[in-house]
Write a protein that holds these residues in place. Structure first.
Motif, PDB file in Angstrom:
ATOM      1  N   ALA A 114       0.856  -1.242  -0.063  1.00 49.56           N
ATOM      2  CA  ALA A 114       0.005   0.107  -0.021  1.00 49.56           C
ATOM      3  C   ALA A 114       0.975   1.493   0.012  1.00 49.56           C
ATOM      4  CB  ALA A 114      -0.981   0.239   1.362  1.00 49.56           C
ATOM      5  N   GLY A 115       2.116   1.289   0.389  1.00 50.77           N
ATOM      6  CA  GLY A 115       3.128   2.216   0.434  1.00 50.77           C
ATOM      7  C   GLY A 115       4.051   2.328  -0.521  1.00 50.77           C
ATOM      8  N   GLY A 116       3.898   1.233  -1.668  1.00 49.84           N
ATOM      9  CA  GLY A 116       4.794   1.006  -2.608  1.00 49.84           C
ATOM     10  C   GLY A 116       6.008   0.427  -2.562  1.00 49.84           C
ATOM     11  N   GLU A 117       6.029  -0.411  -1.515  1.00 51.96           N
ATOM     12  CA  GLU A 117       7.435  -1.029  -1.182  1.00 51.96           C
ATOM     13  C   GLU A 117       7.816  -2.197  -2.292  1.00 51.96           C
ATOM     14  OE1 GLU A 117       7.722  -0.652   3.632  1.00 51.96           O
ATOM     15  OE2 GLU A 117       8.063  -2.690   2.546  1.00 51.96           O
ATOM     16  N   GLY A 118       6.679  -2.544  -3.006  1.00 50.37           N
ATOM     17  CA  GLY A 118       7.030  -3.578  -3.939  1.00 50.37           C
ATOM     18  C   GLY A 118       7.902  -2.884  -5.254  1.00 50.37           C
ATOM     19  N   ARG A 119       7.673  -1.783  -5.390  1.00 51.43           N
ATOM     20  CA  ARG A 119       8.217  -1.207  -6.418  1.00 51.43           C
ATOM     21  C   ARG A 119       9.919  -1.028  -6.371  1.00 51.43           C
ATOM     22  NH1 ARG A 119       6.170   4.105  -4.489  1.00 51.43           N
ATOM     23  NH2 ARG A 119       7.905   5.420  -3.801  1.00 51.43           N
ATOM     24  N   GLY A 120      10.255  -1.243  -5.303  1.00 48.48           N
ATOM     25  CA  GLY A 120      11.610  -1.137  -4.901  1.00 48.48           C
ATOM     26  C   GLY A 120      12.509  -2.328  -4.352  1.00 48.48           C
ATOM     27  N   PHE A 121      11.669  -3.191  -3.764  1.00 50.64           N
ATOM     28  CA  PHE A 121      12.284  -4.177  -3.263  1.00 50.64           C
ATOM     29  C   PHE A 121      11.821  -5.461  -3.489  1.00 50.64           C
ATOM     30  CE2 PHE A 121      12.524  -0.752  -0.112  1.00 50.64           C
ATOM     31  CZ  PHE A 121      13.899  -0.559   0.322  1.00 50.64           C
TER      32      PHE A 121
END
Length: 258
Positions: A114-121
């Motif tokens: 929900a905070g976008g962590e999947g786009r970097g990690f």
């Protein structure tokens, strides 16, 4: 070891400000009593998604500094940093033992999509409990706190302390406090949870780093400002409480199975 000192250090992590963040942490570690200290999540660089590859290149050097500090100050140090592996970046909590040895590392399992962590990690895939001078330490990172299955697994693997580096926002501060206390109560162990404070863009962080006992005694709640706080963890009290309220050995896993 029946008693140890446990510390939490919270500060305003500057996104991309590796030199500034590093200097603050090293100064704080100089003032920690011997024992365990937990630092916030991604404390070296924050969630600087545009430059994670570059920041990950510097993690090995930071770990050398932590190793030297751990050995010199007799500290078990836990905090998460970016690590590059196999073409992906992981949010990794390193557990540096008091002799300067890397006791182990844990890659964040649950990404806060929900905070976008999947786009970097990339997500980790294993739970870790590490033998240290402070005893067996299990590690969870921030959003992991919402998953009781992970904390129960760590307890089953022998953890007597859950170390939780975090960047948990102020808008859900009560969730942070409630979940940290719940993980301590249900697993009858100590939770040592370090959260950042300050602001990053539109997000405000409440600090409120916590040390919670197995009996739900809040030994430390730091409030909003930066700083360092320490409490004594008495494992004899933990063992006595587990005998008095034997819920861990009275579980019935055969009933819980899907």
């Amino acid at each position: 070891m029946e008693k140890i000192a446990a510390s939490v250090f919270q500060f305003d992590v500057i996104r991309g400000g590796v030199a500034e963040n590093r200097a603050l942490v090293m100064e704080a570690l100089e003032h920690c009593p011997s024992g365990l200290v937990v630092l916030p999540e991604m404390w070296s660089c924050g969630f600087d998604y545009k430059h994670l590859d570059t920041h990950a290149l510097g993690t090995e050097e930071i770990l050398k500094d932590l190793s030297d500090m751990a050995r010199r100050r007799s500290l078990v140090i836990v905090g998460s940093l970016p690590v590059s592996e196999g073409g992906s970046i992981y949010n990794v909590a390193h557990v540096m033992d008091a002799d300067g040895r890397l006791a182990g590392s844990y890659s964040k399992t649950h990404l806060f999509t929900a905070g976008g962590e999947g786009r970097g990690f990339a997500a980790g895939s294993s739970a870790g409990v590490f033998e240290t001078m402070a005893g067996p330490v299990g590690v969870m990172i921030c959003y992991d706190l919402r998953f009781p299955e992970l904390s129960r697994t760590l307890m089953d693997k022998g953890a007597r302390i859950l170390a939780v580096p975090a960047q948990w926002p102020a808008v859900r501060r009560t969730h942070w406090q409630t979940l940290a206390r719940a993980r301590a109560i249900e697993n009858q162990l100590f939770v040592v949870a370090a959260n950042r404070c300050g602001e990053d863009g539109e997000l405000r962080y409440p600090g409120s780093s916590l040390i919670v006992s197995p009996t739900d005694q809040v030994l430390v709640d730091m409030g909003e400002g930066p700083g360092l706080a320490t409490a004594e963890l008495d494992f004899s009290l933990m063992d006595d409480y587990r005998k008095a309220i034997p819920c861990l050995r009275e579980r019935r896993p055969e009933v819980y199975a899907l």
